[in-house]
Design a protein around this motif. Structure first.
Motif, PDB file in Angstrom:
ATOM      1  N   LEU A 140      27.737  69.044  72.094  1.00  0.00           N
ATOM      2  CA  LEU A 140      27.846  70.438  71.646  1.00  0.00           C
ATOM      3  C   LEU A 140      29.299  70.799  71.354  1.00  0.00           C
ATOM      4  CD1 LEU A 140      25.279  72.176  74.017  1.00  0.00           C
ATOM      5  CD2 LEU A 140      25.015  71.709  71.586  1.00  0.00           C
ATOM      6  N   ASP A 141      30.197  70.391  72.266  1.00  0.00           N
ATOM      7  CA  ASP A 141      31.617  70.666  72.027  1.00  0.00           C
ATOM      8  C   ASP A 141      32.096  69.987  70.749  1.00  0.00           C
ATOM      9  OD1 ASP A 141      31.692  72.135  74.344  1.00  0.00           O
ATOM     10  OD2 ASP A 141      32.312  70.424  75.586  1.00  0.00           O
ATOM     11  N   PHE A 142      31.658  68.743  70.571  1.00  0.00           N
ATOM     12  CA  PHE A 142      32.077  68.004  69.371  1.00  0.00           C
ATOM     13  C   PHE A 142      31.504  68.641  68.106  1.00  0.00           C
ATOM     14  CE2 PHE A 142      31.366  64.448  66.394  1.00  0.00           C
ATOM     15  CZ  PHE A 142      32.685  64.098  66.189  1.00  0.00           C
ATOM     16  N   LEU A 143      30.236  69.083  68.210  1.00  0.00           N
ATOM     17  CA  LEU A 143      29.627  69.739  67.053  1.00  0.00           C
ATOM     18  C   LEU A 143      30.315  71.060  66.728  1.00  0.00           C
ATOM     19  CD1 LEU A 143      25.831  69.079  67.678  1.00  0.00           C
ATOM     20  CD2 LEU A 143      27.281  68.023  65.962  1.00  0.00           C
ATOM     21  N   ASP A 144      30.675  71.802  67.781  1.00  0.00           N
ATOM     22  CA  ASP A 144      31.405  73.053  67.541  1.00  0.00           C
ATOM     23  C   ASP A 144      32.744  72.776  66.861  1.00  0.00           C
ATOM     24  OD1 ASP A 144      29.379  74.516  68.668  1.00  0.00           O
ATOM     25  OD2 ASP A 144      30.238  74.464  70.681  1.00  0.00           O
ATOM     26  N   LEU A 145      33.434  71.745  67.343  1.00  0.00           N
ATOM     27  CA  LEU A 145      34.707  71.397  66.713  1.00  0.00           C
ATOM     28  C   LEU A 145      34.502  70.975  65.261  1.00  0.00           C
ATOM     29  CD1 LEU A 145      37.736  70.835  66.974  1.00  0.00           C
ATOM     30  CD2 LEU A 145      37.168  68.533  67.775  1.00  0.00           C
ATOM     31  N   LEU A 146      33.457  70.125  65.048  1.00  0.00           N
ATOM     32  CA  LEU A 146      33.182  69.688  63.681  1.00  0.00           C
ATOM     33  C   LEU A 146      32.799  70.863  62.781  1.00  0.00           C
ATOM     34  CD1 LEU A 146      31.170  66.385  64.189  1.00  0.00           C
ATOM     35  CD2 LEU A 146      33.507  66.631  63.396  1.00  0.00           C
ATOM     36  N   PHE A 148      33.734  73.960  63.127  1.00  0.00           N
ATOM     37  CA  PHE A 148      34.938  74.746  62.843  1.00  0.00           C
ATOM     38  C   PHE A 148      35.802  74.060  61.794  1.00  0.00           C
ATOM     39  CE2 PHE A 148      39.371  75.853  63.886  1.00  0.00           C
ATOM     40  CZ  PHE A 148      39.309  77.209  63.597  1.00  0.00           C
ATOM     41  N   LEU A 149      35.987  72.722  61.969  1.00  0.00           N
ATOM     42  CA  LEU A 149      36.778  71.976  60.990  1.00  0.00           C
ATOM     43  C   LEU A 149      36.097  71.968  59.626  1.00  0.00           C
ATOM     44  CD1 LEU A 149      37.885  68.906  63.137  1.00  0.00           C
ATOM     45  CD2 LEU A 149      39.274  70.864  62.463  1.00  0.00           C
ATOM     46  N   ASP A 150      34.770  71.784  59.645  1.00  0.00           N
ATOM     47  CA  ASP A 150      34.043  71.820  58.371  1.00  0.00           C
ATOM     48  C   ASP A 150      34.141  73.174  57.698  1.00  0.00           C
ATOM     49  OD1 ASP A 150      33.260  69.208  58.667  1.00  0.00           O
ATOM     50  OD2 ASP A 150      31.361  69.696  59.629  1.00  0.00           O
ATOM     51  N   PHE A 151      34.121  74.236  58.498  1.00  0.00           N
ATOM     52  CA  PHE A 151      34.226  75.587  57.933  1.00  0.00           C
ATOM     53  C   PHE A 151      35.599  75.785  57.291  1.00  0.00           C
ATOM     54  CE2 PHE A 151      35.084  80.172  58.473  1.00  0.00           C
ATOM     55  CZ  PHE A 151      34.107  80.650  57.630  1.00  0.00           C
ATOM     56  N   LEU A 152      36.646  75.325  58.009  1.00  0.00           N
ATOM     57  CA  LEU A 152      37.988  75.426  57.437  1.00  0.00           C
ATOM     58  C   LEU A 152      38.105  74.598  56.164  1.00  0.00           C
ATOM     59  CD1 LEU A 152      40.205  75.226  60.650  1.00  0.00           C
ATOM     60  CD2 LEU A 152      39.628  77.254  59.314  1.00  0.00           C
ATOM     61  N   ASP A 153      37.569  73.365  56.233  1.00  0.00           N
ATOM     62  CA  ASP A 153      37.615  72.529  55.029  1.00  0.00           C
ATOM     63  C   ASP A 153      36.816  73.153  53.895  1.00  0.00           C
ATOM     64  OD1 ASP A 153      39.146  70.668  56.347  1.00  0.00           O
ATOM     65  OD2 ASP A 153      37.427  69.471  56.995  1.00  0.00           O
ATOM     66  N   PHE A 154      35.706  73.775  54.233  1.00  0.00           N
ATOM     67  CA  PHE A 154      34.894  74.416  53.205  1.00  0.00           C
ATOM     68  C   PHE A 154      35.617  75.599  52.566  1.00  0.00           C
ATOM     69  CE2 PHE A 154      31.492  77.414  51.963  1.00  0.00           C
ATOM     70  CZ  PHE A 154      30.889  76.637  50.994  1.00  0.00           C
ATOM     71  N   LEU A 155      36.317  76.388  53.410  1.00  0.00           N
ATOM     72  CA  LEU A 155      37.081  77.508  52.856  1.00  0.00           C
ATOM     73  C   LEU A 155      38.201  77.003  51.953  1.00  0.00           C
ATOM     74  CD1 LEU A 155      37.310  79.873  55.950  1.00  0.00           C
ATOM     75  CD2 LEU A 155      35.851  80.125  53.943  1.00  0.00           C
ATOM     76  N   ASP A 156      38.888  75.945  52.430  1.00  0.00           N
ATOM     77  CA  ASP A 156      39.949  75.379  51.583  1.00  0.00           C
ATOM     78  C   ASP A 156      39.373  74.831  50.287  1.00  0.00           C
ATOM     79  OD1 ASP A 156      41.804  75.985  53.526  1.00  0.00           O
ATOM     80  OD2 ASP A 156      41.623  74.027  54.516  1.00  0.00           O
ATOM     81  N   PHE A 157      38.190  74.189  50.406  1.00  0.00           N
ATOM     82  CA  PHE A 157      37.571  73.646  49.209  1.00  0.00           C
ATOM     83  C   PHE A 157      37.151  74.758  48.244  1.00  0.00           C
ATOM     84  CE2 PHE A 157      33.752  71.995  47.015  1.00  0.00           C
ATOM     85  CZ  PHE A 157      34.356  70.946  46.345  1.00  0.00           C
ATOM     86  N   LEU A 158      36.635  75.862  48.805  1.00  0.00           N
ATOM     87  CA  LEU A 158      36.271  76.991  47.942  1.00  0.00           C
ATOM     88  C   LEU A 158      37.501  77.573  47.246  1.00  0.00           C
ATOM     89  CD1 LEU A 158      33.606  78.887  50.079  1.00  0.00           C
ATOM     90  CD2 LEU A 158      33.229  77.493  48.054  1.00  0.00           C
ATOM     91  N   ASP A 159      38.601  77.681  48.013  1.00  0.00           N
ATOM     92  CA  ASP A 159      39.835  78.176  47.378  1.00  0.00           C
ATOM     93  C   ASP A 159      40.290  77.223  46.282  1.00  0.00           C
ATOM     94  OD1 ASP A 159      39.831  80.335  49.093  1.00  0.00           O
ATOM     95  OD2 ASP A 159      41.064  79.314  50.605  1.00  0.00           O
ATOM     96  N   PHE A 160      40.194  75.921  46.559  1.00  0.00           N
ATOM     97  CA  PHE A 160      40.584  74.936  45.559  1.00  0.00           C
ATOM     98  C   PHE A 160      39.675  75.018  44.319  1.00  0.00           C
ATOM     99  CE2 PHE A 160      40.235  70.545  43.888  1.00  0.00           C
ATOM    100  CZ  PHE A 160      41.548  70.397  43.458  1.00  0.00           C
TER     101      PHE A 160
END
Length: 259
Positions: A140-146, A148-160
């Motif tokens: 669960l902790d690893f999934l939460d981290l993933l 969060f990281l995926d969300f950040l990467d997704f936001l960066d990807f959307l901005d890109f």
């Protein structure tokens, strides 16, 4: 077990006595019936019959004694066989009892082993549950981290992607402007070309007509100007060649531009 077998032997012996009493009773009845029959016979026949009966009684007595001896022998054999059977039964009972004791010991051992196995299995299940719980928490902790990281990467990807879309839109607009410019140039070139074609058509027509008229005049005046007859025929052939070239060029233009 022996008491049960003795009781069964006693019952068999009582049944045998009852059977013998029944046989004696039946013999008595038969004798009475036979005496009644003798009363119906003559006296001489009765005497003869008595003599015959005496002989029969003697034979019967001998047969009966032989039968008793045979019965005694059979009883002795049966008794010996019965004793052997009892010994065999006792031996089988002993073996069955020993097997039963061994089976009980084996069952007790199996129960003990099953209990130990059950306890070990329960401990193992508890340990597995604990490990599963720890693994679940870590997952669960690893999934939460993933996430969060995926969300950040997704936001960066959307901005890109937004930046790329903006750049693509600008490039597309520039390309459209460039195409519009090229279309304008092509339209101007086409208009100039059409004007040139119109001018060439008029020029070709004038040249062809001039050559045709000049050749006709020179050929007609061949008697007056005999030295210019070759020039007249050359001008006539030239006018025909110009007309042929004009027809070919006009057909190509008509096929390419549809006008």
């Amino acid at each position: 077990m022996l008491d049960l077998l003795d009781f069964l032997d006693l019952l068999d012996f009582l049944d045998l006595l009852d059977f013998l009493d029944l046989l004696d009773f039946l013999d008595l009845l038969d004798l009475l019936d036979f005496l009644d029959l003798l009363d119906l016979l003559d006296l001489l026949d009765f005497l003869d019959l008595l003599d015959f009966l005496d002989f029969l009684d003697l034979l019967d007595l001998l047969d009966f004694l032989d039968f008793l001896d045979f019965l005694d022998f059979l009883d002795l054999l049966d008794f010996l066989d019965f004793l052997d059977l009892l010994d065999l039964l006792d031996f089988l009972d002993l073996l069955d009892f020993l097997d039963f004791l061994d089976f009980l010991d084996f069952l007790d051992l199996l129960d003990l082993l099953d209990l130990l196995d059950l306890l070990d299995f329960l401990d193992f299940l508890d340990f597995l549950d604990f490990l599963d719980f720890l693994d679940l928490l870590d997952l669960l902790d690893f999934l939460d981290l993933l996430d969060f990281l995926d969300f950040l990467d997704f936001l960066d990807f959307l901005d890109f992607l937004d930046l790329l879309d903006l750049l693509d839109l600008l490039d597309f607009l520039d390309f459209l402007d460039f195409l519009d410019f090229l279309d304008l140039l092509d339209l101007l070139d086409l208009l100039d070309f059409l004007d040139l074609l119109d001018f060439l058509d008029l020029l070709d027509l004038i040249v062809a007509l001039g050559l045709a008229l000049g050749s006709a005049v020179l050929i007609t005046m061949r008697d007056t100007y005999p030295g210019h007859i070759d020039l007249g025929f050359f001008m006539a052939y030239t006018s025909c060649g110009v007309l042929v070239l004009y027809s070919l060029f006009y057909g190509y233009y008509n096929r390419e531009y549809g006008g």
